[in-house]
Design a protein around this motif. Sequence first.
Motif, PDB file in Angstrom:
ATOM      1  N   THR A  32      15.485  -4.639 -15.084  1.00  8.69           N
ATOM      2  CA  THR A  32      16.798  -4.521 -14.436  1.00  8.69           C
ATOM      3  C   THR A  32      17.106  -5.709 -13.530  1.00  8.69           C
ATOM      4  OG1 THR A  32      15.943  -3.229 -12.566  1.00  8.69           O
ATOM      5  CG2 THR A  32      16.695  -1.992 -14.497  1.00  8.69           C
ATOM      6  N   GLY A  33      16.073  -6.422 -13.093  1.00  7.27           N
ATOM      7  CA  GLY A  33      16.310  -7.619 -12.276  1.00  7.27           C
ATOM      8  C   GLY A  33      17.189  -8.620 -13.025  1.00  7.27           C
ATOM      9  N   ALA A  34      17.044  -8.646 -14.356  1.00  3.31           N
ATOM     10  CA  ALA A  34      17.832  -9.590 -15.167  1.00  3.31           C
ATOM     11  C   ALA A  34      19.329  -9.326 -15.009  1.00  3.31           C
ATOM     12  CB  ALA A  34      17.429  -9.469 -16.643  1.00  3.31           C
ATOM     13  N   LEU A  35      19.703  -8.071 -14.767  1.00  2.00           N
ATOM     14  CA  LEU A  35      21.132  -7.739 -14.614  1.00  2.00           C
ATOM     15  C   LEU A  35      21.684  -8.377 -13.337  1.00  2.00           C
ATOM     16  CD1 LEU A  35      20.797  -3.934 -15.485  1.00  2.00           C
ATOM     17  CD2 LEU A  35      21.714  -5.724 -16.970  1.00  2.00           C
ATOM     18  N   LEU A  65      22.768  -5.980 -22.575  1.00  2.00           N
ATOM     19  CA  LEU A  65      21.348  -6.120 -22.905  1.00  2.00           C
ATOM     20  C   LEU A  65      21.194  -5.790 -24.377  1.00  2.00           C
ATOM     21  CD1 LEU A  65      19.541  -4.326 -19.927  1.00  2.00           C
ATOM     22  CD2 LEU A  65      19.921  -6.763 -20.253  1.00  2.00           C
ATOM     23  N   LYS A  66      20.411  -6.596 -25.091  1.00  2.00           N
ATOM     24  CA  LYS A  66      20.092  -6.274 -26.489  1.00  2.00           C
ATOM     25  C   LYS A  66      18.578  -6.272 -26.619  1.00  2.00           C
ATOM     26  CE  LYS A  66      24.362  -7.922 -28.391  1.00  2.00           C
ATOM     27  NZ  LYS A  66      25.087  -9.124 -28.782  1.00  2.00           N
ATOM     28  N   PHE A  67      18.090  -5.485 -27.542  1.00  2.00           N
ATOM     29  CA  PHE A  67      16.638  -5.390 -27.704  1.00  2.00           C
ATOM     30  C   PHE A  67      16.251  -5.831 -29.099  1.00  2.00           C
ATOM     31  CE2 PHE A  67      17.875  -2.843 -24.207  1.00  2.00           C
ATOM     32  CZ  PHE A  67      16.897  -3.106 -23.261  1.00  2.00           C
ATOM     33  N   GLU A 105      26.914  -0.489  -8.208  1.00  2.00           N
ATOM     34  CA  GLU A 105      27.668   0.534  -8.959  1.00  2.00           C
ATOM     35  C   GLU A 105      28.080   0.001 -10.328  1.00  2.00           C
ATOM     36  OE1 GLU A 105      30.709   1.527  -6.141  1.00  2.00           O
ATOM     37  OE2 GLU A 105      29.520   3.196  -5.333  1.00  2.00           O
ATOM     38  N   PHE A 106      28.429  -1.273 -10.365  1.00  2.00           N
ATOM     39  CA  PHE A 106      28.849  -1.932 -11.608  1.00  2.00           C
ATOM     40  C   PHE A 106      27.739  -1.853 -12.669  1.00  2.00           C
ATOM     41  CE2 PHE A 106      29.154  -6.041 -13.987  1.00  2.00           C
ATOM     42  CZ  PHE A 106      30.397  -5.865 -14.560  1.00  2.00           C
ATOM     43  N   LEU A 107      26.474  -1.889 -12.216  1.00  4.74           N
ATOM     44  CA  LEU A 107      25.345  -1.942 -13.156  1.00  4.74           C
ATOM     45  C   LEU A 107      24.677  -0.584 -13.395  1.00  4.74           C
ATOM     46  CD1 LEU A 107      23.729  -5.236 -11.798  1.00  4.74           C
ATOM     47  CD2 LEU A 107      25.022  -4.969 -13.932  1.00  4.74           C
ATOM     48  N   LEU A 108      25.175   0.435 -12.708  1.00  2.90           N
ATOM     49  CA  LEU A 108      24.492   1.734 -12.730  1.00  2.90           C
ATOM     50  C   LEU A 108      24.510   2.416 -14.104  1.00  2.90           C
ATOM     51  CD1 LEU A 108      23.213   3.837 -10.644  1.00  2.90           C
ATOM     52  CD2 LEU A 108      25.404   4.989 -10.819  1.00  2.90           C
ATOM     53  N   ASP A 109      25.697   2.553 -14.709  1.00  5.22           N
ATOM     54  CA  ASP A 109      25.807   3.312 -15.965  1.00  5.22           C
ATOM     55  C   ASP A 109      25.017   2.665 -17.086  1.00  5.22           C
ATOM     56  OD1 ASP A 109      27.362   5.102 -14.731  1.00  5.22           O
ATOM     57  OD2 ASP A 109      29.268   4.393 -15.564  1.00  5.22           O
ATOM     58  N   LEU A 110      25.081   1.341 -17.132  1.00  2.00           N
ATOM     59  CA  LEU A 110      24.337   0.612 -18.177  1.00  2.00           C
ATOM     60  C   LEU A 110      22.851   1.002 -18.135  1.00  2.00           C
ATOM     61  CD1 LEU A 110      24.849  -3.208 -18.673  1.00  2.00           C
ATOM     62  CD2 LEU A 110      22.662  -2.157 -19.022  1.00  2.00           C
ATOM     63  N   GLN A 111      22.293   1.071 -16.921  1.00  2.00           N
ATOM     64  CA  GLN A 111      20.868   1.390 -16.781  1.00  2.00           C
ATOM     65  C   GLN A 111      20.603   2.849 -17.156  1.00  2.00           C
ATOM     66  OE1 GLN A 111      19.127  -0.589 -13.025  1.00  2.00           O
ATOM     67  NE2 GLN A 111      21.321  -0.731 -12.684  1.00  2.00           N
ATOM     68  N   ARG A 112      21.446   3.748 -16.656  1.00  6.01           N
ATOM     69  CA  ARG A 112      21.223   5.188 -16.952  1.00  6.01           C
ATOM     70  C   ARG A 112      21.414   5.484 -18.433  1.00  6.01           C
ATOM     71  NH1 ARG A 112      23.702   8.003 -11.603  1.00  6.01           N
ATOM     72  NH2 ARG A 112      21.907   7.533 -10.268  1.00  6.01           N
ATOM     73  N   ASP A 113      22.408   4.838 -19.059  1.00  4.65           N
ATOM     74  CA  ASP A 113      22.658   5.058 -20.493  1.00  4.65           C
ATOM     75  C   ASP A 113      21.432   4.696 -21.318  1.00  4.65           C
ATOM     76  OD1 ASP A 113      25.138   5.928 -20.124  1.00  4.65           O
ATOM     77  OD2 ASP A 113      26.178   4.195 -21.008  1.00  4.65           O
ATOM     78  N   MET A 122      11.181   1.066 -17.201  1.00  2.26           N
ATOM     79  CA  MET A 122      12.224   0.285 -16.549  1.00  2.26           C
ATOM     80  C   MET A 122      11.690  -0.241 -15.233  1.00  2.26           C
ATOM     81  SD  MET A 122      16.099   1.702 -15.815  1.00  2.26           S
ATOM     82  CE  MET A 122      16.670   1.846 -17.485  1.00  2.26           C
ATOM     83  N   ASP A 123      11.846  -1.538 -14.996  1.00  2.00           N
ATOM     84  CA  ASP A 123      11.366  -2.044 -13.707  1.00  2.00           C
ATOM     85  C   ASP A 123      12.486  -2.599 -12.855  1.00  2.00           C
ATOM     86  OD1 ASP A 123      11.673  -4.865 -13.736  1.00  2.00           O
ATOM     87  OD2 ASP A 123       9.729  -5.200 -14.647  1.00  2.00           O
ATOM     88  N   GLY A 124      12.262  -2.542 -11.521  1.00  2.00           N
ATOM     89  CA  GLY A 124      13.289  -3.008 -10.591  1.00  2.00           C
ATOM     90  C   GLY A 124      12.883  -2.749  -9.155  1.00  2.00           C
ATOM     91  N   ARG A 125      13.871  -2.357  -8.336  1.00  2.63           N
ATOM     92  CA  ARG A 125      13.609  -2.087  -6.922  1.00  2.63           C
ATOM     93  C   ARG A 125      13.955  -0.648  -6.549  1.00  2.63           C
ATOM     94  NH1 ARG A 125      12.611  -6.504  -8.197  1.00  2.63           N
ATOM     95  NH2 ARG A 125      12.436  -8.433  -6.997  1.00  2.63           N
ATOM     96  N   ASP A 126      14.886  -0.050  -7.313  1.00  2.00           N
ATOM     97  CA  ASP A 126      15.409   1.276  -6.939  1.00  2.00           C
ATOM     98  C   ASP A 126      15.398   2.224  -8.132  1.00  2.00           C
ATOM     99  OD1 ASP A 126      17.292  -0.016  -8.495  1.00  2.00           O
ATOM    100  OD2 ASP A 126      18.994   0.903  -7.478  1.00  2.00           O
TER     101      ASP A 126
END
Length: 219
Positions: A32-35, A65-67, A105-113, A122-126
């Motif tokens: 998630t840091g990449a976002l 993000l693409k995998f 907030e802008f990045l929240l849904d992308l991560q949850r989806d 998933m790695d990050g801070r929160d």
Amino acid sequence: MIAIAIDGPAGAGKSTIARAIAREMSFIYVDTGALYRAIGLYMIKNRIDDDELIVSSLNKIKVDLKFVDNEQKIFLCGSEVSGEIRTPEVSMMASRVSAILAVREFLLDLQRDLAQKNNVIMDGRDIGTVILPDADVKIFLTASLEKRTDRRYKEMLEKGLNVTYDGILNDIKKRDYDDSHRKVAPLKPAADAVVVDTSEYNLEESINLVLDVIKKKLS
Ligand code: DC
């Protein structure tokens, strides 16, 4: 779906360890840091350095993000920036924009989806505290400031970047402080996270430590 959350300070080895575990478990690894780095890169490229302007430019930004073979690639407004976001300058700007609520907030849904549709590590801070509070496993990965600086310094040298040890040390210190003292979603272990300190372990040992925690939690 299964979700594994790994949080921790800069240079703790989160991405290397999470990537290895994702491969072993056939999960996707979401960095998630990449976002935040992509948003930071946009601001640097467009010379935007004011909180209000950062917020008002978010509607012009598209981050995807693409995998590919479970490996994450990041796109900013349609162009791949996976390599370009890995510089000390972008690290500092990512930390700066990440303290702004509208950016988070802008990045929240992308991560949850992603976590709703895939088995993720998933790695990050929160991740364990805010993004995936119901994650099946939460790990807070940390290491001493010296070890984290050593690792990050070597990584940057291997990439051929022109960095100094003291420069990296100061960047990490400032980022740790800012990331853990901001008002929104500060870096901290979730109440139910297992803290893993890798200061005294090499990479292989650290991966095994984290895998043990995951296996115990999932069994
Ligand atoms: O993990 P990283 O070093 O690539 O993250 C860059 C910055 O982005 C980090 O200093 C703080 C911010 N970040 C965040 O606030 N929340 C996340 N989940 C991931 C990163």
